[in-house]
Motif scaffolding. Structure first.
Motif, PDB file in Angstrom:
ATOM      1  N   MET A   1      38.608  20.600 -28.209  1.00  0.00           N
ATOM      2  CA  MET A   1      38.611  19.986 -26.899  1.00  0.00           C
ATOM      3  C   MET A   1      40.035  19.545 -26.573  1.00  0.00           C
ATOM      4  O   MET A   1      40.721  18.955 -27.390  1.00  0.00           O
ATOM      5  CB  MET A   1      37.663  18.807 -26.889  1.00  0.00           C
ATOM      6  CG  MET A   1      37.575  18.099 -25.599  1.00  0.00           C
ATOM      7  SD  MET A   1      35.874  18.037 -25.123  1.00  0.00           S
ATOM      8  CE  MET A   1      36.014  17.555 -23.468  1.00  0.00           C
ATOM      9  N   VAL A   2      40.457  19.831 -25.379  1.00  0.00           N
ATOM     10  CA  VAL A   2      41.811  19.513 -24.958  1.00  0.00           C
ATOM     11  C   VAL A   2      41.854  18.082 -24.436  1.00  0.00           C
ATOM     12  O   VAL A   2      41.015  17.674 -23.640  1.00  0.00           O
ATOM     13  CB  VAL A   2      42.269  20.501 -23.865  1.00  0.00           C
ATOM     14  CG1 VAL A   2      43.660  20.159 -23.393  1.00  0.00           C
ATOM     15  CG2 VAL A   2      42.221  21.919 -24.383  1.00  0.00           C
ATOM     16  N   ASP A   3      42.824  17.301 -24.931  1.00  0.00           N
ATOM     17  CA  ASP A   3      42.993  15.938 -24.446  1.00  0.00           C
ATOM     18  C   ASP A   3      43.588  15.959 -23.046  1.00  0.00           C
ATOM     19  O   ASP A   3      44.457  16.768 -22.744  1.00  0.00           O
ATOM     20  CB  ASP A   3      43.920  15.143 -25.360  1.00  0.00           C
ATOM     21  CG  ASP A   3      43.315  14.909 -26.729  1.00  0.00           C
ATOM     22  OD1 ASP A   3      42.075  14.914 -26.832  1.00  0.00           O
ATOM     23  OD2 ASP A   3      44.075  14.714 -27.689  1.00  0.00           O
ATOM     24  N   THR A   4      43.123  15.072 -22.205  1.00  0.00           N
ATOM     25  CA  THR A   4      43.721  14.922 -20.884  1.00  0.00           C
ATOM     26  C   THR A   4      44.360  13.549 -20.822  1.00  0.00           C
ATOM     27  O   THR A   4      43.868  12.594 -21.425  1.00  0.00           O
ATOM     28  CB  THR A   4      42.689  15.060 -19.758  1.00  0.00           C
ATOM     29  OG1 THR A   4      41.668  14.074 -19.945  1.00  0.00           O
ATOM     30  CG2 THR A   4      42.074  16.439 -19.732  1.00  0.00           C
ATOM     31  N   TYR A   5      45.463  13.466 -20.112  1.00  0.00           N
ATOM     32  CA  TYR A   5      46.174  12.210 -19.959  1.00  0.00           C
ATOM     33  C   TYR A   5      46.000  11.723 -18.531  1.00  0.00           C
ATOM     34  O   TYR A   5      45.812  12.505 -17.611  1.00  0.00           O
ATOM     35  CB  TYR A   5      47.670  12.398 -20.239  1.00  0.00           C
ATOM     36  CG  TYR A   5      47.954  12.944 -21.612  1.00  0.00           C
ATOM     37  CD1 TYR A   5      47.702  12.191 -22.744  1.00  0.00           C
ATOM     38  CD2 TYR A   5      48.472  14.216 -21.776  1.00  0.00           C
ATOM     39  CE1 TYR A   5      47.960  12.684 -24.006  1.00  0.00           C
ATOM     40  CE2 TYR A   5      48.742  14.716 -23.036  1.00  0.00           C
ATOM     41  CZ  TYR A   5      48.479  13.950 -24.145  1.00  0.00           C
ATOM     42  OH  TYR A   5      48.735  14.437 -25.389  1.00  0.00           O
ATOM     43  N   THR A   6      46.068  10.415 -18.354  1.00  0.00           N
ATOM     44  CA  THR A   6      46.034   9.864 -17.010  1.00  0.00           C
ATOM     45  C   THR A   6      47.429   9.390 -16.646  1.00  0.00           C
ATOM     46  O   THR A   6      48.150   8.854 -17.489  1.00  0.00           O
ATOM     47  CB  THR A   6      45.059   8.680 -16.905  1.00  0.00           C
ATOM     48  OG1 THR A   6      45.437   7.683 -17.853  1.00  0.00           O
ATOM     49  CG2 THR A   6      43.642   9.113 -17.167  1.00  0.00           C
ATOM     50  N   CYS A   7      47.804   9.620 -15.426  1.00  0.00           N
ATOM     51  CA  CYS A   7      49.109   9.196 -14.938  1.00  0.00           C
ATOM     52  C   CYS A   7      49.150   7.668 -14.967  1.00  0.00           C
ATOM     53  O   CYS A   7      48.224   7.006 -14.503  1.00  0.00           O
ATOM     54  CB  CYS A   7      49.349   9.729 -13.534  1.00  0.00           C
ATOM     55  SG  CYS A   7      50.932   9.245 -12.833  1.00  0.00           S
ATOM     56  N   SER A   8      50.220   7.126 -15.496  1.00  0.00           N
ATOM     57  CA  SER A   8      50.331   5.680 -15.631  1.00  0.00           C
ATOM     58  C   SER A   8      50.537   4.996 -14.285  1.00  0.00           C
ATOM     59  O   SER A   8      50.309   3.793 -14.175  1.00  0.00           O
ATOM     60  CB  SER A   8      51.489   5.331 -16.554  1.00  0.00           C
ATOM     61  OG  SER A   8      51.278   5.857 -17.834  1.00  0.00           O
ATOM     62  N   PHE A   9      50.950   5.720 -13.267  1.00  0.00           N
ATOM     63  CA  PHE A   9      51.172   5.102 -11.967  1.00  0.00           C
ATOM     64  C   PHE A   9      50.005   5.343 -11.012  1.00  0.00           C
ATOM     65  O   PHE A   9      49.400   4.398 -10.523  1.00  0.00           O
ATOM     66  CB  PHE A   9      52.472   5.601 -11.340  1.00  0.00           C
ATOM     67  CG  PHE A   9      52.884   4.819 -10.135  1.00  0.00           C
ATOM     68  CD1 PHE A   9      53.472   3.582 -10.273  1.00  0.00           C
ATOM     69  CD2 PHE A   9      52.667   5.306  -8.865  1.00  0.00           C
ATOM     70  CE1 PHE A   9      53.831   2.829  -9.174  1.00  0.00           C
ATOM     71  CE2 PHE A   9      53.020   4.573  -7.759  1.00  0.00           C
ATOM     72  CZ  PHE A   9      53.608   3.336  -7.909  1.00  0.00           C
ATOM     73  N   CYS A  10      49.674   6.600 -10.759  1.00  0.00           N
ATOM     74  CA  CYS A  10      48.665   6.872  -9.724  1.00  0.00           C
ATOM     75  C   CYS A  10      47.253   7.003 -10.282  1.00  0.00           C
ATOM     76  O   CYS A  10      46.292   6.879  -9.542  1.00  0.00           O
ATOM     77  CB  CYS A  10      49.035   8.107  -8.920  1.00  0.00           C
ATOM     78  SG  CYS A  10      48.966   9.645  -9.820  1.00  0.00           S
ATOM     79  N   GLY A  11      47.090   7.284 -11.565  1.00  0.00           N
ATOM     80  CA  GLY A  11      45.761   7.325 -12.167  1.00  0.00           C
ATOM     81  C   GLY A  11      45.072   8.674 -12.138  1.00  0.00           C
ATOM     82  O   GLY A  11      43.898   8.761 -12.477  1.00  0.00           O
ATOM     83  N   THR A  12      45.760   9.748 -11.766  1.00  0.00           N
ATOM     84  CA  THR A  12      45.129  11.064 -11.754  1.00  0.00           C
ATOM     85  C   THR A  12      45.126  11.663 -13.154  1.00  0.00           C
ATOM     86  O   THR A  12      45.940  11.311 -14.000  1.00  0.00           O
ATOM     87  CB  THR A  12      45.862  12.020 -10.796  1.00  0.00           C
ATOM     88  OG1 THR A  12      47.225  12.134 -11.211  1.00  0.00           O
ATOM     89  CG2 THR A  12      45.799  11.527  -9.381  1.00  0.00           C
ATOM     90  N   GLU A  13      44.200  12.575 -13.396  1.00  0.00           N
ATOM     91  CA  GLU A  13      44.101  13.249 -14.682  1.00  0.00           C
ATOM     92  C   GLU A  13      45.124  14.373 -14.764  1.00  0.00           C
ATOM     93  O   GLU A  13      45.332  15.095 -13.796  1.00  0.00           O
ATOM     94  CB  GLU A  13      42.693  13.822 -14.863  1.00  0.00           C
ATOM     95  CG  GLU A  13      41.610  12.772 -14.941  1.00  0.00           C
ATOM     96  CD  GLU A  13      41.660  11.972 -16.221  1.00  0.00           C
ATOM     97  OE1 GLU A  13      41.982  12.554 -17.280  1.00  0.00           O
ATOM     98  OE2 GLU A  13      41.386  10.764 -16.164  1.00  0.00           O
ATOM     99  N   MET A  14      45.760  14.530 -15.938  1.00  0.00           N
ATOM    100  CA  MET A  14      46.744  15.583 -16.150  1.00  0.00           C
ATOM    101  C   MET A  14      46.362  16.394 -17.374  1.00  0.00           C
ATOM    102  O   MET A  14      45.772  15.874 -18.312  1.00  0.00           O
ATOM    103  CB  MET A  14      48.131  14.986 -16.421  1.00  0.00           C
ATOM    104  CG  MET A  14      48.686  14.123 -15.359  1.00  0.00           C
ATOM    105  SD  MET A  14      50.353  13.593 -15.708  1.00  0.00           S
ATOM    106  CE  MET A  14      50.336  13.163 -17.417  1.00  0.00           C
TER     107      MET A  14
END
Length: 63
Positions: A1-14
């Motif tokens: 499973m690929v980890d997804t990160y959240t943007c520390s400023f806007c909160g979108t998934e990356m």
């Protein structure tokens, strides 16, 4: 499973391999999805006061 990160400023998934990772001297890690988010962070803007962020939309009662 690929980890997804959240943007520390806007909160979108990356997805991994996109965006920018910023590490402070104290070891805290920040992920930014775009230069728009990283520049707003360096200008010391608060995400809940910026209308287009996830925290800002929540503060306005839109989400």
């Amino acid at each position: 499973m690929v980890d997804t990160y959240t943007c520390s400023f806007c909160g979108t998934e990356m997805e991994p391999g996109t965006g920018k990772m910023f590490v402070k001297k104290d070891g805290s890690i920040f992920y930014f999805c775009s230069t728009k988010c990283s520049k707003n962070y360096t200008l010391k803007r608060i995400p809940r006061r910026v209308v287009w962020t996830k925290a800002g939309r929540k503060a306005l009662g839109k989400e």
